[in-house]
Design an enzyme around this catalytic site. Structure first.
Site, short mmCIF file in Angstrom:
data_model
loop_
_atom_site.label_atom_id
_atom_site.label_comp_id
_atom_site.label_asym_id
_atom_site.label_seq_id
_atom_site.Cartn_x
_atom_site.Cartn_y
_atom_site.Cartn_z
N HIS A 128 0.81 -1.22 0.00
CA HIS A 128 0.00 0.00 0.00
C HIS A 128 0.85 1.28 0.00
O HIS A 128 0.34 2.35 -0.27
CB HIS A 128 -1.00 0.00 1.16
CG HIS A 128 -0.42 0.29 2.50
ND1 HIS A 128 -0.14 -0.69 3.43
CD2 HIS A 128 -0.08 1.45 3.11
CE1 HIS A 128 0.34 -0.15 4.53
NE2 HIS A 128 0.40 1.17 4.37
N LEU A 162 -7.15 -25.18 -2.26
CA LEU A 162 -7.71 -26.39 -1.68
C LEU A 162 -9.09 -26.63 -2.29
O LEU A 162 -9.95 -25.75 -2.23
CB LEU A 162 -7.81 -26.24 -0.15
CG LEU A 162 -8.23 -27.48 0.63
CD1 LEU A 162 -7.21 -28.60 0.45
CD2 LEU A 162 -8.37 -27.14 2.11
N GLY A 204 3.42 6.84 7.83
CA GLY A 204 4.78 6.91 7.33
C GLY A 204 5.66 5.79 7.83
O GLY A 204 6.72 5.52 7.27
N ASN A 205 5.24 5.11 8.92
CA ASN A 205 5.97 3.95 9.41
C ASN A 205 5.70 2.70 8.57
O ASN A 205 6.44 1.71 8.67
CB ASN A 205 5.61 3.63 10.86
CG ASN A 205 6.47 4.35 11.87
OD1 ASN A 205 5.98 5.20 12.62
ND2 ASN A 205 7.77 4.04 11.90
N SER A 206 4.64 2.71 7.78
CA SER A 206 4.27 1.52 7.01
C SER A 206 5.43 1.05 6.14
O SER A 206 6.06 1.85 5.45
CB SER A 206 3.06 1.82 6.12
OG SER A 206 1.90 1.93 6.87
N ASP A 265 0.06 -7.65 1.41
CA ASP A 265 0.46 -6.24 1.52
C ASP A 265 1.98 -6.09 1.56
O ASP A 265 2.52 -5.34 2.36
CB ASP A 265 -0.17 -5.58 2.75
CG ASP A 265 -0.12 -4.05 2.67
OD1 ASP A 265 0.17 -3.52 1.58
OD2 ASP A 265 -0.34 -3.39 3.70
N ILE A 275 -16.75 -24.50 1.75
CA ILE A 275 -17.25 -24.42 3.11
C ILE A 275 -18.77 -24.22 3.07
O ILE A 275 -19.28 -23.43 2.28
CB ILE A 275 -16.60 -23.23 3.84
CG1 ILE A 275 -15.08 -23.31 3.74
CG2 ILE A 275 -17.07 -23.16 5.29
CD1 ILE A 275 -14.41 -24.22 4.72
N VAL A 306 -12.03 -27.60 -1.83
CA VAL A 306 -13.20 -27.87 -0.99
C VAL A 306 -14.03 -26.60 -0.90
O VAL A 306 -13.57 -25.51 -1.24
CB VAL A 306 -12.79 -28.30 0.44
CG1 VAL A 306 -11.96 -29.58 0.40
CG2 VAL A 306 -12.03 -27.21 1.15
#
Length: 240
Positions: A65, A229, A172-174, A100, A233, A231
């Protein structure tokens, strides 16, 4: 560790809606409108985030992102800024929206400082961690805290298994790293829980053991292949 943690900025063209002052009149079609009074214009936007160098030849890991336009436009350029102020144009090697994660490549004239991944399975609740990144454009910022919880599902995607940390994580830490006290990357800072847009001590990092296989595939192939997989649900009824 700071020399290996970088700032990442992008330039992109973003489409924004613009009202047509002539909507509903015979002149609406002459001024870029589509008859609905909507229309759109394009403007240039910038984004800032963090990343870290994982090899001496310039591979950089960040969040998907950070380097995408969030579906609103096309990223035109990505720039990686080193802590010493040197800027490099970055090439996007690959990105993976479900996890991400993204991998960039920069070309420097000399080997770059880099960091190594640790084993996030060994990260325990209560262990001290340090986050380094680019909060609010303030590059080279380190914050400290502990691992608050493991296995957090914040409903951001199909692979939620976050480490929750209380080291200050802000905008900004992302894409920046969370280090253990051995200097190994055990998480990639990705999201925060906040009522006001700022850090309240609840941040989330992608565990290194989840990130590494994705990063390896992006470096090797530019894409991620996953198995399916066969299958389906369904609800278990009394008859079943």
């Amino acid at each position: 560790l700071q020399p290996a943690v970088v700032n990442i900025s992008t330039r992109q063209k973003v489409k924004v809606a613009s009202g047509n002052p002539f909507a509903g009149t015979p002149f609406e079609g002459f001024f870029g409108g589509d008859g609905s009074g909507g229309g759109a214009t394009t403007r240039e936007a910038q984004s800032l985030g963090s990343g870290f160098v994982v090899s001496a030849d310039g591979y950089v890991v960040t969040n998907n992102h950070v380097i995408t336009a969030d579906g609103q436009g096309q990223v035109e350029s990505i720039t990686v800024t080193m802590p010493d102020g040197n800027e490099y144009p970055a090439k996007l090697i690959g990105k993976d929206a479900p996890s991400d994660l993204a991998v960039l490549k920069i070309n420097a004239t000399k080997p770059l400082p880099f960091v190594k991944f640790g084993d996030s399975r060994n990260a325990r609740v209560g262990d001290w961690v340090i986050a380094i990144g680019n909060p609010f454009g303030l590059g080279g910022t380190a914050t400290a805290g502990i691992i608050s919880a493991r296995g957090r599902d914040i409903h951001s995607g199909p692979f939620d298994d976050f480490l929750q940390v209380d080291a200050s994580i802000n905008q900004g830490n992302s894409g920046g790293p969370t280090f253990n006290l051995d200097g190994q990357v055990v998480g990639i800072n990705t999201a925060i829980a906040t009522p006001n847009g700022g850090s309240v001590g609840i941040g989330f990092a992608i565990p290194s053991n989840m990130a590494r296989p994705v990063i390896d595939q992006l470096r090797a192939h530019g894409t991620v292949e996953r198995g399916w997989l066969g299958v389906q649900i369904q609800k278990v009824t009394p008859e079943i």
